[in-house]
Write a protein that holds these residues in place. Structure first.
Motif, PDB file in Angstrom:
ATOM      1  N   MET A 102       0.850  -1.188   0.000  1.00 25.95           N
ATOM      2  CA  MET A 102       0.000   0.000   0.000  1.00 25.95           C
ATOM      3  C   MET A 102       0.886   1.239   0.000  1.00 25.95           C
ATOM      4  O   MET A 102       1.851   1.319   0.754  1.00 25.95           O
ATOM      5  CB  MET A 102      -0.934   0.022   1.211  1.00 25.95           C
ATOM      6  CG  MET A 102      -1.990   1.082   1.055  1.00 25.95           C
ATOM      7  SD  MET A 102      -3.414   1.013   2.166  1.00 25.95           S
ATOM      8  CE  MET A 102      -3.630  -0.670   2.539  1.00 25.95           C
ATOM      9  N   PHE A 103       0.519   2.183  -0.859  1.00 30.60           N
ATOM     10  CA  PHE A 103       1.304   3.400  -1.022  1.00 30.60           C
ATOM     11  C   PHE A 103       0.364   4.594  -1.002  1.00 30.60           C
ATOM     12  O   PHE A 103      -0.627   4.612  -1.739  1.00 30.60           O
ATOM     13  CB  PHE A 103       2.086   3.358  -2.339  1.00 30.60           C
ATOM     14  CG  PHE A 103       3.002   2.178  -2.428  1.00 30.60           C
ATOM     15  CD1 PHE A 103       4.324   2.286  -2.040  1.00 30.60           C
ATOM     16  CD2 PHE A 103       2.532   0.942  -2.862  1.00 30.60           C
ATOM     17  CE1 PHE A 103       5.176   1.198  -2.099  1.00 30.60           C
ATOM     18  CE2 PHE A 103       3.379  -0.153  -2.920  1.00 30.60           C
ATOM     19  CZ  PHE A 103       4.692  -0.027  -2.538  1.00 30.60           C
ATOM     20  N   ILE A 149      -2.735   3.959  -3.443  1.00 28.28           N
ATOM     21  CA  ILE A 149      -2.697   2.784  -4.313  1.00 28.28           C
ATOM     22  C   ILE A 149      -2.491   1.580  -3.411  1.00 28.28           C
ATOM     23  O   ILE A 149      -1.515   1.503  -2.682  1.00 28.28           O
ATOM     24  CB  ILE A 149      -1.556   2.878  -5.338  1.00 28.28           C
ATOM     25  CG1 ILE A 149      -1.722   4.108  -6.231  1.00 28.28           C
ATOM     26  CG2 ILE A 149      -1.487   1.592  -6.179  1.00 28.28           C
ATOM     27  CD1 ILE A 149      -0.528   4.429  -7.090  1.00 28.28           C
ATOM     28  N   GLY A 150      -3.433   0.651  -3.454  1.00 31.04           N
ATOM     29  CA  GLY A 150      -3.309  -0.565  -2.664  1.00 31.04           C
ATOM     30  C   GLY A 150      -4.459  -0.755  -1.699  1.00 31.04           C
ATOM     31  O   GLY A 150      -5.316   0.113  -1.576  1.00 31.04           O
ATOM     32  N   ALA A 200      -5.360  -3.746  -7.689  1.00 30.18           N
ATOM     33  CA  ALA A 200      -5.116  -2.786  -6.609  1.00 30.18           C
ATOM     34  C   ALA A 200      -6.273  -1.804  -6.537  1.00 30.18           C
ATOM     35  O   ALA A 200      -6.913  -1.494  -7.539  1.00 30.18           O
ATOM     36  CB  ALA A 200      -3.812  -2.032  -6.819  1.00 30.18           C
ATOM     37  N   ASP A 201      -6.498  -1.310  -5.345  1.00 31.23           N
ATOM     38  CA  ASP A 201      -7.470  -0.255  -5.116  1.00 31.23           C
ATOM     39  C   ASP A 201      -6.794   1.079  -5.420  1.00 31.23           C
ATOM     40  O   ASP A 201      -5.586   1.223  -5.213  1.00 31.23           O
ATOM     41  CB  ASP A 201      -7.930  -0.299  -3.652  1.00 31.23           C
ATOM     42  CG  ASP A 201      -9.057   0.672  -3.365  1.00 31.23           C
ATOM     43  OD1 ASP A 201     -10.094   0.579  -4.031  1.00 31.23           O
ATOM     44  OD2 ASP A 201      -8.888   1.513  -2.463  1.00 31.23           O
ATOM     45  N   ALA A 230       0.124   4.114 -10.977  1.00 30.49           N
ATOM     46  CA  ALA A 230      -0.056   2.717 -10.575  1.00 30.49           C
ATOM     47  C   ALA A 230       0.332   1.771 -11.707  1.00 30.49           C
ATOM     48  O   ALA A 230       1.055   0.793 -11.491  1.00 30.49           O
ATOM     49  CB  ALA A 230      -1.501   2.475 -10.150  1.00 30.49           C
ATOM     50  N   PHE A 231      -0.131   2.067 -12.917  1.00 24.60           N
ATOM     51  CA  PHE A 231       0.160   1.189 -14.052  1.00 24.60           C
ATOM     52  C   PHE A 231       1.640   1.211 -14.433  1.00 24.60           C
ATOM     53  O   PHE A 231       2.195   0.211 -14.842  1.00 24.60           O
ATOM     54  CB  PHE A 231      -0.690   1.573 -15.260  1.00 24.60           C
ATOM     55  CG  PHE A 231      -2.161   1.264 -15.112  1.00 24.60           C
ATOM     56  CD1 PHE A 231      -2.617   0.233 -14.312  1.00 24.60           C
ATOM     57  CD2 PHE A 231      -3.095   2.019 -15.793  1.00 24.60           C
ATOM     58  CE1 PHE A 231      -3.965  -0.053 -14.185  1.00 24.60           C
ATOM     59  CE2 PHE A 231      -4.450   1.740 -15.689  1.00 24.60           C
ATOM     60  CZ  PHE A 231      -4.882   0.699 -14.889  1.00 24.60           C
TER      61      PHE A 231
END
Length: 138
Positions: free
Chosen positions: A4-5, A23-24, A33-34, A61-62
Motif C-alpha cells: 500500500m502506497f 494505491i493498494g 489494486a485499489d 499505478a500502471f
C-alpha cells in the motif's frame, strides 16, 4: 513486500497538502489494486482536480507496479467522485443496491475499475459496464 502506497498531493505554489492518492493494497498474484483519491481541503473542491488526480494516480499505478486492473467503490451520493472517475476513463462494472448505510440511509455502492492498456490490448471489456446514464437518471 509493501502493498500500500499513499501519496500526498500539494499545491506547488504554497506547498500545502490538500489531498492524497492511495494505491493498494496491491494483490500481486492477481495484478489488482485499489485506487482512492481524497481531496481533504474543501477549498480545492469543484476545480476539476478530482479527475486529474484519478488520471495521474492510475498512470502512476500502471507505470510503477505490475497492476493489470485498478478498482474502487463509491457511494451513490458521491456524484462528484463518480463523475471524476468516469471522466478519467474508469468504468462502472457493478452496483450493489442498498449496500452501505450512510447517515442512516441505505445507499448503493458503485464498483468501478480501470484496466491497464498494457494488459488489455484489444480495449476494455465495456460490454459489461453499467451505463452512467442509468445511474444519473434514477
Amino acid at each position: 513486500t509493501k502493498s500500500m502506497f499513499t501519496y500526498g498531493v500539494r499545491n506547488c505554489a504554497t506547498s500545502e497538502v490538500f489531498g492524497t492518492v492511495k494505491i493498494g493494497p496491491i494483490d500481486r498474484h492477481h495484478g489488482l489494486a485499489d485506487l482512492a483519491v481524497l481531496i481533504g481541503d474543501t477549498r480545492y473542491l469543484g476545480l476539476g482536480l478530482g479527475k486529474k488526480l484519478v488520471e495521474m494516480g492510475s498512470e502512476l499505478a500502471f507505470r510503477t507496479f505490475p497492476i493489470r486492473k485498478l478498482h474502487s467503490g463509491i457511494l451513490q451520493e458521491n456524484i462528484p467522485s463518480i463523475k471524476a472517475y468516469i471522466s478519467a476513463g474508469w468504468l462502472i462494472e457493478g452496483v450493489l443496491p442498498k449496500h452501505y448505510m450512510n447517515q442512516g440511509i441505505a445507499q448503493d455502492w458503485y464498483l468501478i475499475s480501470k484496466y491497464n492498456p498494457n494488459y488489455f490490448h484489444t480495449g476494455y471489456p465495456k460490454e459489461h459496464a453499467v451505463d452512467p446514464k442509468d445511474i444519473f437518471l434514477k
